[in-house]
Design a protein around this motif. Sequence first.
Motif, PDB file in Angstrom:
ATOM      1  N   VAL A 105       6.824  11.853  -6.926  1.00  0.00           N
ATOM      2  CA  VAL A 105       6.511  11.190  -8.180  1.00  0.00           C
ATOM      3  C   VAL A 105       5.683   9.932  -7.891  1.00  0.00           C
ATOM      4  O   VAL A 105       5.891   9.260  -6.881  1.00  0.00           O
ATOM      5  N   TYR A 106       4.699   9.670  -8.752  1.00  0.00           N
ATOM      6  CA  TYR A 106       3.935   8.426  -8.720  1.00  0.00           C
ATOM      7  C   TYR A 106       4.415   7.569  -9.876  1.00  0.00           C
ATOM      8  O   TYR A 106       4.593   8.061 -10.993  1.00  0.00           O
ATOM      9  N   ILE A 107       4.590   6.299  -9.628  1.00  0.00           N
ATOM     10  CA  ILE A 107       4.899   5.346 -10.689  1.00  0.00           C
ATOM     11  C   ILE A 107       3.736   4.370 -10.724  1.00  0.00           C
ATOM     12  O   ILE A 107       3.516   3.625  -9.763  1.00  0.00           O
ATOM     13  N   VAL A 108       2.980   4.398 -11.815  1.00  0.00           N
ATOM     14  CA  VAL A 108       1.727   3.671 -11.921  1.00  0.00           C
ATOM     15  C   VAL A 108       1.835   2.689 -13.071  1.00  0.00           C
ATOM     16  O   VAL A 108       2.248   3.048 -14.178  1.00  0.00           O
ATOM     17  N   GLY A 109       1.453   1.430 -12.812  1.00  0.00           N
ATOM     18  CA  GLY A 109       1.517   0.435 -13.869  1.00  0.00           C
ATOM     19  C   GLY A 109       0.820  -0.851 -13.492  1.00  0.00           C
ATOM     20  O   GLY A 109       0.158  -0.961 -12.457  1.00  0.00           O
ATOM     21  N   THR A 110       0.991  -1.869 -14.374  1.00  0.00           N
ATOM     22  CA  THR A 110       0.354  -3.172 -14.212  1.00  0.00           C
ATOM     23  C   THR A 110       1.339  -4.262 -14.589  1.00  0.00           C
ATOM     24  O   THR A 110       1.988  -4.180 -15.632  1.00  0.00           O
ATOM     25  N   PHE A 111       1.444  -5.278 -13.738  1.00  0.00           N
ATOM     26  CA  PHE A 111       2.196  -6.470 -14.095  1.00  0.00           C
ATOM     27  C   PHE A 111       1.234  -7.402 -14.819  1.00  0.00           C
ATOM     28  O   PHE A 111       0.225  -7.826 -14.266  1.00  0.00           O
ATOM     29  N   LYS A 112       1.538  -7.743 -16.065  1.00  0.00           N
ATOM     30  CA  LYS A 112       0.595  -8.440 -16.915  1.00  0.00           C
ATOM     31  C   LYS A 112       0.381  -9.908 -16.535  1.00  0.00           C
ATOM     32  O   LYS A 112      -0.697 -10.442 -16.698  1.00  0.00           O
ATOM     33  N   HIS A 113       1.381 -10.597 -16.048  1.00  0.00           N
ATOM     34  CA  HIS A 113       1.264 -12.030 -15.812  1.00  0.00           C
ATOM     35  C   HIS A 113       0.990 -12.381 -14.355  1.00  0.00           C
ATOM     36  O   HIS A 113       1.226 -13.507 -13.931  1.00  0.00           O
ATOM     37  N   MET A 114       0.485 -11.420 -13.586  1.00  0.00           N
ATOM     38  CA  MET A 114       0.129 -11.684 -12.200  1.00  0.00           C
ATOM     39  C   MET A 114      -1.382 -11.740 -12.076  1.00  0.00           C
ATOM     40  O   MET A 114      -2.088 -10.919 -12.657  1.00  0.00           O
ATOM     41  N   GLY A 115      -1.878 -12.693 -11.318  1.00  0.00           N
ATOM     42  CA  GLY A 115      -3.315 -12.832 -11.162  1.00  0.00           C
ATOM     43  C   GLY A 115      -3.897 -11.840 -10.184  1.00  0.00           C
ATOM     44  O   GLY A 115      -4.817 -11.085 -10.490  1.00  0.00           O
ATOM     45  N   THR A 116      -3.359 -11.805  -8.967  1.00  0.00           N
ATOM     46  CA  THR A 116      -3.901 -10.916  -7.942  1.00  0.00           C
ATOM     47  C   THR A 116      -2.955  -9.741  -7.739  1.00  0.00           C
ATOM     48  O   THR A 116      -1.746  -9.880  -7.854  1.00  0.00           O
ATOM     49  N   ASP A 117      -3.538  -8.626  -7.432  1.00  0.00           N
ATOM     50  CA  ASP A 117      -2.784  -7.394  -7.174  1.00  0.00           C
ATOM     51  C   ASP A 117      -1.824  -7.061  -8.299  1.00  0.00           C
ATOM     52  O   ASP A 117      -0.654  -6.776  -8.080  1.00  0.00           O
ATOM     53  N   ALA A 118      -2.324  -7.080  -9.521  1.00  0.00           N
ATOM     54  CA  ALA A 118      -1.467  -6.817 -10.673  1.00  0.00           C
ATOM     55  C   ALA A 118      -1.185  -5.324 -10.841  1.00  0.00           C
ATOM     56  O   ALA A 118      -0.115  -4.946 -11.314  1.00  0.00           O
ATOM     57  N   ASP A 119      -2.122  -4.480 -10.440  1.00  0.00           N
ATOM     58  CA  ASP A 119      -1.948  -3.034 -10.579  1.00  0.00           C
ATOM     59  C   ASP A 119      -1.209  -2.488  -9.368  1.00  0.00           C
ATOM     60  O   ASP A 119      -1.373  -2.981  -8.256  1.00  0.00           O
ATOM     61  N   PHE A 120      -0.413  -1.451  -9.591  1.00  0.00           N
ATOM     62  CA  PHE A 120       0.350  -0.866  -8.491  1.00  0.00           C
ATOM     63  C   PHE A 120       0.463   0.637  -8.646  1.00  0.00           C
ATOM     64  O   PHE A 120       0.353   1.173  -9.744  1.00  0.00           O
ATOM     65  N   LYS A 121       0.658   1.294  -7.507  1.00  0.00           N
ATOM     66  CA  LYS A 121       0.958   2.726  -7.435  1.00  0.00           C
ATOM     67  C   LYS A 121       2.115   2.863  -6.455  1.00  0.00           C
ATOM     68  O   LYS A 121       1.969   2.550  -5.278  1.00  0.00           O
ATOM     69  N   LEU A 122       3.250   3.328  -6.936  1.00  0.00           N
ATOM     70  CA  LEU A 122       4.412   3.559  -6.086  1.00  0.00           C
ATOM     71  C   LEU A 122       4.584   5.060  -5.946  1.00  0.00           C
ATOM     72  O   LEU A 122       4.744   5.774  -6.935  1.00  0.00           O
ATOM     73  N   TYR A 123       4.517   5.544  -4.726  1.00  0.00           N
ATOM     74  CA  TYR A 123       4.673   6.964  -4.437  1.00  0.00           C
ATOM     75  C   TYR A 123       6.038   7.166  -3.796  1.00  0.00           C
ATOM     76  O   TYR A 123       6.365   6.522  -2.799  1.00  0.00           O
TER      77      TYR A 123
END
Length: 174
Positions: A105-123
Amino acid sequence: MCEDKEEARSEAGAAASPRRLCWSRPPPPLPDTRGLCCAKLLRKNGKPKKVLMFPEEGWARSASSSYWTLQPSWWRRSRCKVVEVAGTRRHSTHARMVISGANAVYIVGTFKHMGTDADFKLYLTTNVTQADFNMGYTMTGTLERGSRSSNTFQMTHFAVLRRCDHDTHHLKNA
């Protein structure tokens, strides 16, 4: 004379109630979850699952005591709530769960209040090695952080989900 009385008392007490060794039975072995569906294991018990994060050697930023909790939504099967805990900071977001094959499973999302590296992909996958399974891991995987707009992701952490997080009811009954 006092020593004789104490010995007599201890012998009388031992004769009245024989000492029994109260050995409890060992708990039954935990079920083998290798190769099962990740999404079903994440939804099991309806409780948040703790994902331990171990930083990769090539990642420059420090990551002391970082872990994530994953809570799948009960009203939408393709969504889950992700909370990142790093020290005293907490960031939360709602992410998509994309099933990739039968046991990943991939868990894909964005942390809204983070400046750098806000997007993530967790496999995450349940295809763990025998060594990881013996260490108590149900799922292993990787975390990639970066920017979705420029499509630049870097592997930052090795992620593991411990077996005891899935089978807490199994341990309580033992």
